[in-house]
Design an enzyme around this catalytic site. Structure first.
Site, short mmCIF file in Angstrom:
data_model
loop_
_atom_site.label_atom_id
_atom_site.label_comp_id
_atom_site.label_asym_id
_atom_site.label_seq_id
_atom_site.Cartn_x
_atom_site.Cartn_y
_atom_site.Cartn_z
N GLU A 177 0.86 -1.18 0.00
CA GLU A 177 0.00 0.00 0.00
C GLU A 177 0.89 1.23 0.00
O GLU A 177 1.86 1.33 0.77
CB GLU A 177 -0.92 0.03 1.24
CG GLU A 177 -1.76 1.31 1.26
CD GLU A 177 -2.82 1.37 2.35
OE1 GLU A 177 -2.88 0.47 3.21
OE2 GLU A 177 -3.61 2.34 2.33
N ASN A 236 -4.46 5.10 -2.11
CA ASN A 236 -5.66 5.67 -1.48
C ASN A 236 -6.21 6.80 -2.35
O ASN A 236 -5.46 7.66 -2.81
CB ASN A 236 -5.31 6.22 -0.10
CG ASN A 236 -5.00 5.11 0.87
OD1 ASN A 236 -5.91 4.42 1.35
ND2 ASN A 236 -3.71 4.87 1.12
N GLU A 268 -7.98 2.26 -3.31
CA GLU A 268 -8.62 2.14 -2.00
C GLU A 268 -9.44 3.40 -1.73
O GLU A 268 -8.91 4.51 -1.79
CB GLU A 268 -7.58 1.98 -0.89
CG GLU A 268 -6.83 0.67 -0.97
CD GLU A 268 -5.98 0.43 0.28
OE1 GLU A 268 -6.07 1.20 1.26
OE2 GLU A 268 -5.21 -0.55 0.25
N ASP A 298 -11.94 0.87 1.90
CA ASP A 298 -10.95 0.99 2.98
C ASP A 298 -11.67 1.24 4.30
O ASP A 298 -12.75 1.83 4.33
CB ASP A 298 -10.02 2.16 2.65
CG ASP A 298 -8.68 2.05 3.34
OD1 ASP A 298 -8.50 1.13 4.17
OD2 ASP A 298 -7.81 2.87 3.05
N GLU A 355 -5.93 -5.00 8.26
CA GLU A 355 -4.87 -4.04 8.60
C GLU A 355 -4.61 -4.12 10.10
O GLU A 355 -5.44 -4.65 10.85
CB GLU A 355 -5.34 -2.62 8.29
CG GLU A 355 -5.59 -2.36 6.84
CD GLU A 355 -5.91 -0.88 6.60
OE1 GLU A 355 -5.01 -0.16 6.17
OE2 GLU A 355 -7.04 -0.46 6.86
P1 C2E Z 1 -5.28 3.74 5.54
O1 C2E Z 1 -5.38 3.82 4.08
O2 C2E Z 1 -6.29 2.91 6.25
O3 C2E Z 1 -3.80 3.21 5.83
C1 C2E Z 1 -3.44 2.38 6.89
C2 C2E Z 1 -2.86 3.15 8.05
O4 C2E Z 1 -2.61 2.25 9.11
C3 C2E Z 1 -1.52 3.80 7.73
O5 C2E Z 1 -1.44 5.01 8.48
C4 C2E Z 1 -0.53 2.79 8.28
O6 C2E Z 1 0.74 3.33 8.59
C5 C2E Z 1 -1.25 2.35 9.52
N1 C2E Z 1 -0.84 1.03 9.97
C6 C2E Z 1 -0.32 0.02 9.25
N2 C2E Z 1 -0.08 -1.07 10.00
C7 C2E Z 1 -0.47 -0.73 11.25
C8 C2E Z 1 -0.45 -1.45 12.49
O7 C2E Z 1 -0.06 -2.62 12.60
N3 C2E Z 1 -0.92 -0.78 13.59
C9 C2E Z 1 -1.38 0.51 13.50
N4 C2E Z 1 -1.78 1.09 14.63
N5 C2E Z 1 -1.41 1.20 12.34
C10 C2E Z 1 -0.95 0.58 11.23
P2 C2E Z 1 -0.91 6.35 7.82
O8 C2E Z 1 0.20 6.07 6.85
O9 C2E Z 1 -0.67 7.30 8.94
O10 C2E Z 1 -2.17 6.82 6.95
C11 C2E Z 1 -3.35 7.20 7.57
C12 C2E Z 1 -4.44 7.40 6.54
O11 C2E Z 1 -4.14 8.52 5.70
C13 C2E Z 1 -4.59 6.23 5.58
O12 C2E Z 1 -5.32 5.20 6.20
C14 C2E Z 1 -5.34 6.90 4.42
O13 C2E Z 1 -6.72 7.01 4.71
C15 C2E Z 1 -4.72 8.29 4.42
N6 C2E Z 1 -3.70 8.35 3.37
C16 C2E Z 1 -2.39 7.94 3.42
N7 C2E Z 1 -1.79 8.15 2.23
C17 C2E Z 1 -2.73 8.70 1.41
C18 C2E Z 1 -2.74 9.14 0.05
O14 C2E Z 1 -1.74 9.04 -0.69
N8 C2E Z 1 -3.93 9.66 -0.45
C19 C2E Z 1 -5.05 9.74 0.32
N9 C2E Z 1 -6.18 10.24 -0.26
N10 C2E Z 1 -5.09 9.33 1.61
C20 C2E Z 1 -3.94 8.82 2.14
MG MG Z 2 -5.71 2.56 2.66
MG MG Z 3 -7.42 1.41 6.19
#
Ligand code: C2E
Ligand code: MG
Ligand code: MG
Length: 406
Positions: A177, A236, A268, A298, A355
């Site tokens: 991802e 995403n 996603e 998602d 996840e």
């Molecule tokens: P998401 O798409 O649901 O991504 C999964 C989030 O869970 C990611 O946080 C990831 O680092 C985190 N995660 C992964 N494994 C674990 C785990 O074992 N435990 C916990 N506690 N967390 C875990 P991240 O990278 O901070 O991203 C947060 C959200 O921001 C993403 O949720 C997504 O909705 C958004 N996002 C991130 N990148 C993009 C992007 O390029 N475009 C858009 N539109 N949204 C993005």
């Molecule tokens: Mg995602």
């Molecule tokens: Mg997610």
């Protein structure tokens, strides 16, 4: 067990003594004890931060929630174990509350506590990485708040993409991802939780998502799987993007630009609250699906309209969020939600990605329910492209081992 400093809050002298002895038997000798919340506060202010606070909930006078709030406000405990004879549901809800307050919760112990369960929770503290301070949502930095939308837009070159692997139950990497980060010149690497409000405020979420899609496809084309195929990437997509008439055409153009087949791309989409697609936009999505592009819902179950959207749009995958998966080994309610979603997905012919797999216990609990694809810190944290490629190379022997065992 590495020398740990542990605080026990327990108002029952016999239970307190028993816990103290269990800790000693586990090789923990730096033990602070308190029989009341006030006593615990004073001990902490005298003796300083502890690794683990073991906190009883039910006491005469102030209850354990008071200490939990104090620990969250003061940062005086690196992790928490909840101790109580309350019903499981209450213990789980207290654990959720403590997490919301920002504490690392190792788990809960039903009274009377047993040495084996205590040992298991303490091992969790030593073996599993807690959230790094960077991963925690921090209040927006004054430097960020002072930026104008134009300045935010100019920072585009600093938006970098990290990749988190997704693996099957045989340990094989099935894709990654793409997760955006802001490599800020003075504040360091920022997570979406820290800078998305600014991006959204500047109306740049779509720009950012297209930027990430482009980077991710370029990466997919370079970082190939063992069989030479482009590495499948999930990107995403801000829900509003689906309502643009040229959305599908732009995705197709990006795939062509990087010479990546549609089957290597998953889009996603989080809950698409209030944005209805007209027939042209839906047709565009269907074209993408027919070409092999995957469409994933998602954070399934976190938004009110998810179930309805699942029936409306041509989804091929659902992603279960960390909120349901993290701690499911010890929480029957979470396990029931995950089991239910897996049954539904199977009947709807949808792939499932779980996840937030952070511990071996949760991994085993998932395995007992089926074999979805997994993503989480237990497998790997999101990392820069070159680190992911190194991780994939170094991991091959471990993966082969897992395959042999499967
Ligand atoms: P998401 O798409 O649901 O991504 C999964 C989030 O869970 C990611 O946080 C990831 O680092 C985190 N995660 C992964 N494994 C674990 C785990 O074992 N435990 C916990 N506690 N967390 C875990 P991240 O990278 O901070 O991203 C947060 C959200 O921001 C993403 O949720 C997504 O909705 C958004 N996002 C991130 N990148 C993009 C992007 O390029 N475009 C858009 N539109 N949204 C993005
Ligand atoms: Mg995602
Ligand atoms: Mg997610």
């Amino acid at each position: 067990m590495r020398s740990l400093k542990v605080l026990i809050l327990e108002d029952h002298p016999f239970q307190l003594m028993a816990l103290h002895q269990m800790l000693n038997a586990n090789g923990v000798f730096d033990v602070l004890t308190a029989e009341s919340v006030d006593g615990a506060r004073q001990t902490l202010s005298r003796r300083g931060r502890v690794d683990i606070a073991i906190c009883d909930l039910h006491m005469d006078g102030q209850d354990g929630l008071e200490l939990i709030r104090h620990l969250a406000d003061s940062g005086l405990a690196a992790a928490l174990i909840i101790l109580s004879s309350a019903e499981r549901g209450v213990l789980d809800s207290v654990a959720d509350l403590a997490r919301q307050l920002g504490l690392r919760v190792l788990g809960s112990l039903q009274k009377p506590a047993c040495s084996v369960s205590l040992h298991k929770l303490m091992r969790r503290y030593l073996d599993e990485p807690g959230d790094s301070p960077q991963a925690l949502a921090v209040p927006a930095h004054a430097e960020l708040l002072a930026m104008s939308p134009a300045e935010v837009a100019q920072s585009k070159a600093q938006w970098v993409v990290h990749y988190q692997p997704k693996v099957g139950f045989d340990g094989a990497v099935v894709g990654v991802e793409a997760l955006v980060r802001w490599q800020h010149p003075s504040l360091g690497l920022l997570n979406p939780g820290q800078f998305f409000p600014l991006i959204e405020g500047a109306g740049l979420l779509e720009t950012l998502s297209w930027h990430v899609l482009d980077q991710a496809l370029a990466f997919s084309a370079q970082a190939r799987l063992d069989n030479g195929q482009p590495l499948p990437v999930a990107v995403n997509i801000a829900p509003l993007m689906l309502t643009r008439d040229d959305f599908a055409a732009q995705v197709v153009a990006a795939l062509k630009r990087h010479d990546v087949p549609a089957s290597a791309l998953t889009l996603e989409v989080i809950e698409t609250h209030g944005c209805q697609l007209d027939s042209n936009q839906l047709e565009g999505l269907l074209h993408l699906r027919i070409q092999g592009c995957q469409l994933s819902i998602d954070d399934f179950g976190m938004g009110v309209s998810n179930l309805q959207r699942l029936l409306e749009l041509p989804f091929s995958e659902l992603k279960l969020p960390s909120e349901f998966v993290r701690g499911m080994a010890d929480d029957g309610r979470k396990a029931a939600v995950v089991a239910g979603a897996l049954i539904m997905a199977r009947r709807m012919d949808l792939k499932v990605v779980v996840e937030g797999v952070e511990t071996v216990d949760d991994l085993m609990a998932i395995k007992a329910l089926g074999s979805p694809i997994m993503q989480g810190y237990f497998i790997a944290r999101p990392m820069a492209g070159q680190d992911l490629r190194r991780w994939m190379l170094e991991r091959e022997p471990a993966e082969a081992r897992l395959r042999r065992r499967a």
